[in-house]
Design a protein around this motif. Sequence first.
Motif, mmCIF file in Angstrom:
data_model
loop_
_atom_site.group_PDB
_atom_site.id
_atom_site.type_symbol
_atom_site.label_atom_id
_atom_site.label_comp_id
_atom_site.label_asym_id
_atom_site.label_seq_id
_atom_site.Cartn_x
_atom_site.Cartn_y
_atom_site.Cartn_z
ATOM 1 N N LEU A 125 0.773 -1.198 -0.046
ATOM 2 C CA LEU A 125 -0.148 0.141 -0.127
ATOM 3 C C LEU A 125 0.827 1.427 -0.063
ATOM 4 O O LEU A 125 1.994 1.412 0.622
ATOM 5 C CB LEU A 125 -0.733 -0.028 1.192
ATOM 6 C CG LEU A 125 -1.876 0.936 1.517
ATOM 7 C CD1 LEU A 125 -3.193 0.518 2.255
ATOM 8 C CD2 LEU A 125 -1.363 2.129 2.497
ATOM 9 N N LEU A 126 0.583 2.031 -1.000
ATOM 10 C CA LEU A 126 1.322 3.446 -0.727
ATOM 11 C C LEU A 126 0.142 4.583 -0.266
ATOM 12 O O LEU A 126 -0.887 4.971 -0.772
ATOM 13 C CB LEU A 126 1.455 3.931 -2.313
ATOM 14 C CG LEU A 126 2.179 5.141 -2.702
ATOM 15 C CD1 LEU A 126 3.520 5.476 -2.057
ATOM 16 C CD2 LEU A 126 2.215 5.484 -4.014
ATOM 17 N N ALA A 127 0.512 5.159 0.740
ATOM 18 C CA ALA A 127 -0.089 6.207 1.527
ATOM 19 C C ALA A 127 0.471 7.519 1.412
ATOM 20 O O ALA A 127 0.346 8.199 0.410
ATOM 21 C CB ALA A 127 -0.498 5.726 2.965
ATOM 22 N N THR A 128 1.196 7.888 2.425
ATOM 23 C CA THR A 128 2.027 9.033 2.481
ATOM 24 C C THR A 128 3.428 9.056 1.561
ATOM 25 O O THR A 128 3.852 10.005 1.082
ATOM 26 C CB THR A 128 2.527 9.600 3.874
ATOM 27 O OG1 THR A 128 3.358 8.877 4.207
ATOM 28 C CG2 THR A 128 1.374 9.604 4.613
ATOM 29 N N GLY A 129 3.765 7.662 1.400
ATOM 30 C CA GLY A 129 4.970 7.632 0.634
ATOM 31 C C GLY A 129 6.338 7.718 1.581
ATOM 32 O O GLY A 129 7.472 7.580 0.980
ATOM 33 N N GLY A 130 6.047 7.868 2.996
ATOM 34 C CA GLY A 130 7.231 7.573 3.720
ATOM 35 C C GLY A 130 8.269 6.564 3.632
ATOM 36 O O GLY A 130 9.538 6.530 3.788
ATOM 37 N N GLU A 157 -5.119 10.291 -2.052
ATOM 38 C CA GLU A 157 -5.605 11.551 -1.135
ATOM 39 C C GLU A 157 -4.295 11.786 -0.299
ATOM 40 O O GLU A 157 -4.146 12.868 0.187
ATOM 41 C CB GLU A 157 -6.718 11.554 -0.490
ATOM 42 C CG GLU A 157 -7.896 11.872 -1.631
ATOM 43 C CD GLU A 157 -9.162 11.449 -1.030
ATOM 44 O OE1 GLU A 157 -9.404 11.759 -0.325
ATOM 45 O OE2 GLU A 157 -10.007 10.491 -1.837
ATOM 46 N N LEU A 158 -3.382 10.756 0.134
ATOM 47 C CA LEU A 158 -2.492 11.033 1.190
ATOM 48 C C LEU A 158 -1.153 11.329 0.367
ATOM 49 O O LEU A 158 -0.215 11.805 1.423
ATOM 50 C CB LEU A 158 -2.219 9.665 1.891
ATOM 51 C CG LEU A 158 -3.276 9.582 2.998
ATOM 52 C CD1 LEU A 158 -4.569 8.903 2.621
ATOM 53 C CD2 LEU A 158 -2.791 8.712 4.089
ATOM 54 N N GLY A 159 -0.956 11.530 -0.750
ATOM 55 C CA GLY A 159 0.085 12.298 -1.444
ATOM 56 C C GLY A 159 1.311 11.432 -1.874
ATOM 57 O O GLY A 159 2.220 12.046 -2.268
ATOM 58 N N GLY A 160 1.220 10.091 -1.533
ATOM 59 C CA GLY A 160 2.470 9.340 -2.008
ATOM 60 C C GLY A 160 2.618 9.199 -3.252
ATOM 61 O O GLY A 160 3.986 9.214 -3.436
ATOM 62 N N GLU A 161 1.901 9.142 -4.090
ATOM 63 C CA GLU A 161 2.201 9.234 -5.457
ATOM 64 C C GLU A 161 2.886 10.535 -6.088
ATOM 65 O O GLU A 161 3.944 10.169 -6.441
ATOM 66 C CB GLU A 161 0.627 9.098 -6.635
ATOM 67 C CG GLU A 161 0.063 7.611 -6.194
ATOM 68 C CD GLU A 161 -1.128 7.507 -7.024
ATOM 69 O OE1 GLU A 161 -1.294 8.390 -8.040
ATOM 70 O OE2 GLU A 161 -1.751 6.672 -7.009
ATOM 71 N N GLN A 162 2.679 11.738 -5.679
ATOM 72 C CA GLN A 162 3.337 12.805 -5.751
ATOM 73 C C GLN A 162 4.644 12.708 -5.237
ATOM 74 O O GLN A 162 5.796 13.084 -5.767
ATOM 75 C CB GLN A 162 2.663 14.016 -5.228
ATOM 76 C CG GLN A 162 1.452 14.519 -6.468
ATOM 77 C CD GLN A 162 2.223 14.512 -7.898
ATOM 78 O OE1 GLN A 162 1.817 13.990 -8.854
ATOM 79 N NE2 GLN A 162 3.020 15.669 -8.116
ATOM 80 N N ARG A 163 4.762 12.325 -3.991
ATOM 81 C CA ARG A 163 6.038 12.482 -3.305
ATOM 82 C C ARG A 163 6.953 11.212 -3.940
ATOM 83 O O ARG A 163 8.193 11.707 -4.095
ATOM 84 C CB ARG A 163 5.809 11.714 -1.928
ATOM 85 C CG ARG A 163 7.045 11.921 -1.110
ATOM 86 C CD ARG A 163 6.640 11.646 0.413
ATOM 87 N NE ARG A 163 7.479 11.495 1.518
ATOM 88 C CZ ARG A 163 7.190 11.324 2.768
ATOM 89 N NH1 ARG A 163 6.144 11.179 3.000
ATOM 90 N NH2 ARG A 163 8.179 11.130 3.549
ATOM 91 N N LEU A 164 6.594 10.235 -4.623
ATOM 92 C CA LEU A 164 7.260 9.294 -5.278
ATOM 93 C C LEU A 164 7.911 9.964 -6.790
ATOM 94 O O LEU A 164 8.973 9.822 -7.158
ATOM 95 C CB LEU A 164 6.639 7.891 -5.575
ATOM 96 C CG LEU A 164 7.395 6.672 -5.687
ATOM 97 C CD1 LEU A 164 8.602 6.603 -4.780
ATOM 98 C CD2 LEU A 164 6.215 5.582 -5.683
ATOM 99 N N ARG A 165 6.901 10.457 -7.380
ATOM 100 C CA ARG A 165 7.106 11.127 -8.474
ATOM 101 C C ARG A 165 8.307 12.336 -8.459
ATOM 102 O O ARG A 165 9.338 12.463 -9.179
ATOM 103 C CB ARG A 165 6.188 11.716 -9.123
ATOM 104 C CG ARG A 165 5.205 10.568 -9.728
ATOM 105 C CD ARG A 165 3.998 11.519 -10.784
ATOM 106 N NE ARG A 165 3.177 10.379 -10.994
ATOM 107 C CZ ARG A 165 1.650 10.238 -10.584
ATOM 108 N NH1 ARG A 165 1.180 11.102 -9.737
ATOM 109 N NH2 ARG A 165 1.193 9.228 -10.935
#
Length: 180
Positions: A125-130, A157-165
């Motif tokens: 699971l990808l949530a915040t991406g931490g 909605e937790l932003g992990g996808e953006q953080r990973l990008r």
Amino acid sequence: MNEQLQLIKDSIKSIPNYPKEGIIFRDITSLTEVPRAFRATVELIADQYRDKPITKVIGTESRGFIFGAPIAIALGLPFILVRKPGKLPRATLSQSYQLEYGQDTLEIHKDAVSAGDKVLIVDDLLATGGTVEATVKLVRRLGGEVADAAFVISLPELGGEQRLRSLGVEPFTLVDFAGY
Ligand SMILES: O=P(O)(O)OC[C@H]1O[C@H](OP(=O)(O)OP(=O)(O)O)[C@H](O)[C@@H]1O
Ligand SMILES: Nc1ncnc2[nH]cnc12
């Protein structure tokens, strides 16, 4: 959504207010209890990487192990464990990361990844991406390249996808769930 993805999504139970008020827990134990859904999950992710120049698969403790290990077997690649502190017996590298409240740390064996490796990171699971950010940093500190990161579930909605990008890695995910 195709039939297999629908089966996977329908097999994941949603538990409101677990582990705390306001969180909807997306439970992969109900997915692994359905053999057709578990098999489809592993195959759909493995199929994505069959023709790619990946050299190793990494799974992050603990739910990442459940999916990462069979995907590594399906691809015929080494499986590397990224673990919580104090669990790996040989020389390790540590990376701390921010949780909602406080900090946590992940570790990898120093000799598990080296220059020239192209790694696929797998987690449930990808949530915040931490968690995945810490894993990306561990791979890069050892000189490896993160070729991709694959997840069964994303909570966009937790932003992990953006953080990973923003780290230069494009996430591959099977099913999305709205909300927290
Ligand atoms: O994108 P993030 O905000 O980092 O959250 C996702 C991570 O959280 C969960 O693991 P958890 O740390 O709860 O450990 P577990 O797998 O042992 O249950 C999940 O399995 C992911 O690894
Ligand atoms: N909502 C959620 N469900 C299951 N695992 C999680 N890890 C982080 N957020 C989660």
